[in-house]
Scaffold this active site. Structure first.
Site, PDB file in Angstrom:
ATOM      1  N   LYS A  73     126.180 140.821  53.988  1.00  0.00           N
ATOM      2  CA  LYS A  73     126.320 139.436  54.431  1.00  0.00           C
ATOM      3  C   LYS A  73     125.231 139.069  55.424  1.00  0.00           C
ATOM      4  CE  LYS A  73     128.294 137.843  57.895  1.00  0.00           C
ATOM      5  NZ  LYS A  73     129.166 137.488  59.033  1.00  0.00           N
ATOM      6  N   ASP A  90     131.093 135.658  53.295  1.00  0.00           N
ATOM      7  CA  ASP A  90     131.938 135.980  54.446  1.00  0.00           C
ATOM      8  C   ASP A  90     133.388 135.687  54.076  1.00  0.00           C
ATOM      9  OD1 ASP A  90     132.173 133.239  54.472  1.00  0.00           O
ATOM     10  OD2 ASP A  90     131.503 132.984  56.545  1.00  0.00           O
TER      11      ASP A  90
END
Length: 215
Positions: free
Chosen positions: A124, A142
């Protein structure tokens, strides 16, 4: 009941979200790729708002990677102690800065493979940096992107990695970075984890979660 939306419905979702959030973009405060990297490391399992409170002060005092390796770890911990998992994050930040200084001449590396080798940097964070600092089309998954994309029906996956791969197949590549921000904005403002505001949502007629509630 079908599990995913078709291509036309996916495009409709993107169009609606664009209209709802014309200013969608990064909500972390940063002035360069280094600050974005540090802020994103800090943002794991913490709100961007809380990170900004910390970094608005910290980046004034320590704007360069070398600043973090010239100070004792305890000083970095003190600056980020209001953020969850602050000790581990402070340690990762100091180690990352040491690598940046000694391996990359204080510059943030520009490849995914190099970024994920840095302490505290996962998929991420690497995707966020590549997208927002270096202009690559990336989908950083996320908690909001995972929840919203699977809830609406853009994809139907049970983990973050498969969600990222499925979104990359489902969405036009030139929309990846924008879609990331649109889904985050929608997740924070409307499609919340515990109590989604379905009655206020402009996607309610197309959303598979909402359609399932009506049956």
């Amino acid at each position: 009941m079908k599990k995913v939306l078709n291509k036309k419905e996916v495009n409709t979702v993107l169009d609606i979200l664009r209209q709802d959030y014309p200013d969608a973009g990064p909500e972390l405060h940063f002035r360069n790729e280094f600050e974005l990297l540090i802020a994103t490391i800090l943002s794991a399992q913490t709100t961007d708002k809380q990170v900004n409170k910390v970094t608005d002060v910290m980046f004034q005092i320590m704007p360069e990677p070398v600043d973090y390796i010239e100070r004792p770890l305890s000083e970095i911990e003190d600056m980020v102690k209001s953020i969850g998992f602050f000790r581990n994050k402070a340690k990762n930040i100091q180690k990352t800065c040491d690598i940046l200084v000694h391996k990359y001449d204080s510059q943030v590396p520009k490849t995914f493979e190099e970024l994920v080798e840095l302490p505290g940097v996962g998929r991420k964070t690497a995707n966020v940096v590549l997208s927002n600092a270096f202009g690559e089309q990336r989908i950083a998954v996320d908690t909001h992107v995972f929840r919203v994309s699977n809830r609406i029906g853009l994809v139907h996956e049970d983990n973050v990695l498969d969600t990222e791969k499925a979104l990359m197949k489902k969405l036009p590549k030139d929309t990846w970075s924008l879609a990331h921000h649109l889904l985050i904005f929608h997740g924070r403002r409307v499609c919340k984890a515990q109590r989604p505001l379905c009655l206020e949502c402009n996607l309610s007629e197309i959303c598979l979660y909402r359609r399932g509630m009506d049956k």
